[in-house]
Design an enzyme around this catalytic site. Structure first.
Site, PDB file in Angstrom:
ATOM      1  N   GLU A   1       0.909  -1.171   0.048  1.00 32.36           N
ATOM      2  CA  GLU A   1      -0.085   0.109  -0.056  1.00 32.36           C
ATOM      3  C   GLU A   1       0.949   1.193  -0.026  1.00 32.36           C
ATOM      4  OE1 GLU A   1      -2.102  -2.799   3.031  1.00 32.36           O
ATOM      5  OE2 GLU A   1      -0.170  -2.630   2.218  1.00 32.36           O
TER       6      GLU A   1
ATOM      7  N   CYS B   1      -0.289   1.517   6.974  1.00 32.90           N
ATOM      8  CA  CYS B   1      -0.859   1.780   5.946  1.00 32.90           C
ATOM      9  C   CYS B   1      -2.170   2.569   6.126  1.00 32.90           C
ATOM     10  CB  CYS B   1      -1.015   0.679   5.096  1.00 32.90           C
ATOM     11  SG  CYS B   1       0.574  -0.391   4.791  1.00 32.90           S
TER      12      CYS B   1
END
Length: 164
Positions: free
Chosen positions: A62, A93
Site C-alpha cells: 500500500e 498503511c
C-alpha cells in the site's frame, strides 16, 4: 453471445491485478500482498510488499502504491482514487491512506489480528480524523487468503526443516 462480459472497471478486475502483484511478492519471498491504485478507471500505480528486499519496514504494498500514485497525479492528495489491496491494511498503511485522502479502499482478505479497516480497528473511518474512506471488503477473498495461507505454510515448513 452467452459468454460473460469482462468489466474492465469492476472490483473483481482490479483485485485480480492486485493479486498479480501479490504473486510477485510471493515469488520474491515477501509476504504476498499486492496493491493497485485506480483513478478514472485506469491503474495509475502497482506495487507489492518489498520489506525484505528493500530492508525497509515501511515498504508495504500500500505504501509503495500510494507513493507511485502521488507521483502519477502530481499531488499528495488522492481524493478521486481507489486503492485495491489483497489484505486488509495495517495501522501504518491505514494512516497513510487517510492522509492521502483515498476515496475508497477495496480489500480481499481481512486481518483479525492487525487489520485497520474494520477487523481489529477501523482507522479508515475513525470519527476524529479529517478524512474517512469508503470500504469494500471480501473481494476475491478466497484467492487472497489462499495466497497468504500457502505462503505462511511454506515458511513454517522451511523453518522446521532448518531446525528452527
Amino acid at each position: 453471445m452467452d459468454e460473460p462480459v469482462i468489466d474492465l472497471h469492476s472490483d473483481d478486475y482490479f483485485m485480480r491485478e492486485a493479486l498479480r502483484q501479490a504473486a510477485k511478492a510471493y515469488e520474491s519471498g515477501e509476504v504476498p500482498v499486492g496493491a493497485v491504485v485506480v483513478r478514472g478507471g485506469k491503474i495509475i500505480a502497482r506495487a507489492f510488499n518489498q520489506v525484505e528486499q528493500l530492508k525497509d519496514a515501511t515498504a508495504h504494498a500500500e505504501m509503495l502504491a500510494l507513493t507511485q500514485a502521488e507521483s502519477a497525479v502530481g499531488d499528495w492528495r488522492l481524493t478521486d482514487c481507489t486503492l485495491y489491496v489483497t489484505k486488509e491494511p495495517c495501522p501504518m498503511c491505514a494512516g497513510a491512506i487517510v492522509h492521502t485522502r483515498i476515496a475508497r479502499v477495496v480489500f480481499g482478505a481481512s486481518d483479525v489480528k492487525a487489520g485497520a479497516a474494520g477487523s481489529a480497528l477501523n482507522l479508515l473511518q475513525f470519527p476524529t480524523l479529517n478524512h474517512r474512506c469508503e470500504i469494500s471488503s471480501g473481494i476475491r477473498e478466497a484467492d487472497c487468503r489462499a495466497l497468504l495461507q500457502n505462503f505462511f505454510t511454506e515458511q513454517r515448513s522451511k523453518q522446521k526443516s532448518n531446525g528452527n
